[in-house]
Scaffold this motif. Structure first.
Motif, mmCIF file in Angstrom:
data_model
loop_
_atom_site.group_PDB
_atom_site.id
_atom_site.type_symbol
_atom_site.label_atom_id
_atom_site.label_comp_id
_atom_site.label_asym_id
_atom_site.label_seq_id
_atom_site.Cartn_x
_atom_site.Cartn_y
_atom_site.Cartn_z
ATOM 1 N N LEU A 4 21.130 13.400 4.647
ATOM 2 C CA LEU A 4 20.751 12.352 5.683
ATOM 3 C C LEU A 4 21.066 10.793 5.190
ATOM 4 O O LEU A 4 20.757 10.514 4.040
ATOM 5 C CB LEU A 4 19.306 12.458 5.965
ATOM 6 N N ALA A 24 22.961 13.424 10.001
ATOM 7 C CA ALA A 24 22.956 14.573 9.001
ATOM 8 C C ALA A 24 24.409 15.063 8.735
ATOM 9 O O ALA A 24 25.036 15.094 9.702
ATOM 10 C CB ALA A 24 21.984 15.551 9.520
ATOM 11 N N ILE A 31 18.711 22.042 13.120
ATOM 12 C CA ILE A 31 17.548 21.560 12.545
ATOM 13 C C ILE A 31 16.369 21.549 13.612
ATOM 14 O O ILE A 31 16.356 21.043 14.626
ATOM 15 C CB ILE A 31 17.946 19.849 12.050
ATOM 16 N N MET A 34 13.377 16.475 13.390
ATOM 17 C CA MET A 34 13.869 15.424 12.737
ATOM 18 C C MET A 34 12.891 14.296 12.955
ATOM 19 O O MET A 34 12.396 14.256 14.096
ATOM 20 C CB MET A 34 15.259 15.035 13.256
ATOM 21 N N ARG A 71 17.084 12.077 19.785
ATOM 22 C CA ARG A 71 17.724 13.001 19.005
ATOM 23 C C ARG A 71 19.182 13.216 19.834
ATOM 24 O O ARG A 71 19.174 13.078 21.046
ATOM 25 C CB ARG A 71 17.497 14.128 18.679
ATOM 26 N N ARG A 76 24.305 15.263 15.586
ATOM 27 C CA ARG A 76 23.508 15.514 14.358
ATOM 28 C C ARG A 76 22.837 14.268 13.875
ATOM 29 O O ARG A 76 22.791 14.126 12.785
ATOM 30 C CB ARG A 76 24.500 16.051 13.229
ATOM 31 N N ALA A 97 14.230 15.509 7.878
ATOM 32 C CA ALA A 97 14.608 16.862 8.390
ATOM 33 C C ALA A 97 13.811 18.172 7.906
ATOM 34 O O ALA A 97 14.063 18.073 6.640
ATOM 35 C CB ALA A 97 16.388 16.777 8.516
ATOM 36 N N ILE A 100 15.854 23.610 8.302
ATOM 37 C CA ILE A 100 17.017 23.301 8.565
ATOM 38 C C ILE A 100 17.860 24.600 8.361
ATOM 39 O O ILE A 100 17.644 25.193 7.200
ATOM 40 C CB ILE A 100 17.769 22.178 7.556
#
Length: 122
Positions: A4, A24, A31, A34, A71, A76, A97, A100
């Motif tokens: 990240l 990411a 994921i 986050m 997001r 990502r 995160a 995952i």
């Protein structure tokens, strides 16, 4: 391995705004959560905001109405729009995160970015 990388930290005056970004990278499928945490000098790391893959959000009481998390799964990335900043918001902000999925039976938990500094002063 999943990494990240945060960006967007800066020094602003009280009442100002900043937008943090976290991207990411690596090989993974999805994921679940986050979010953003922060840690001020001499204090414990605390949750600022988190968003899950279904869109649910959770904010610290101290930032409700001022900060917005979002997001972009295609990129990502997770973002934190911070408005009406005050000196109490000054801290190192960390991207996190969790859950995952890296394979059919493999999941990573609690991956952290390196942090980005937010300073609020006049």
């Amino acid at each position: 391995q999943v990494q990240l990388v945060e960006s967007g930290g800066a020094s602003v005056q009280p009442g100002g705004s900043l937008r943090l970004a976290c991207a990411a990278s690596g090989i993974f499928v999805s994921i679940y959560a986050m979010g953003w945490y922060r840690q001020a000098p001499g204090k414990q790391r605390e949750l600022v905001a988190v968003q899950t893959s279904d869109g649910s959000t959770n904010y610290a009481d101290s930032v409700k109405g001022r900060f917005t998390i979002s997001r972009d799964n295609a990129k990502r990335s997770v973002y934190l729009q911070m408005n009406n900043l005050n000196p109490e918001d000054a801290a190192v902000y960390y991207c996190n995160a969790d859950r995952i999925r890296v394979g059919p039976l493999t999941m990573l938990n609690d991956v952290w970015g390196q942090g980005t500094q937010v300073t609020v002063s006049s």
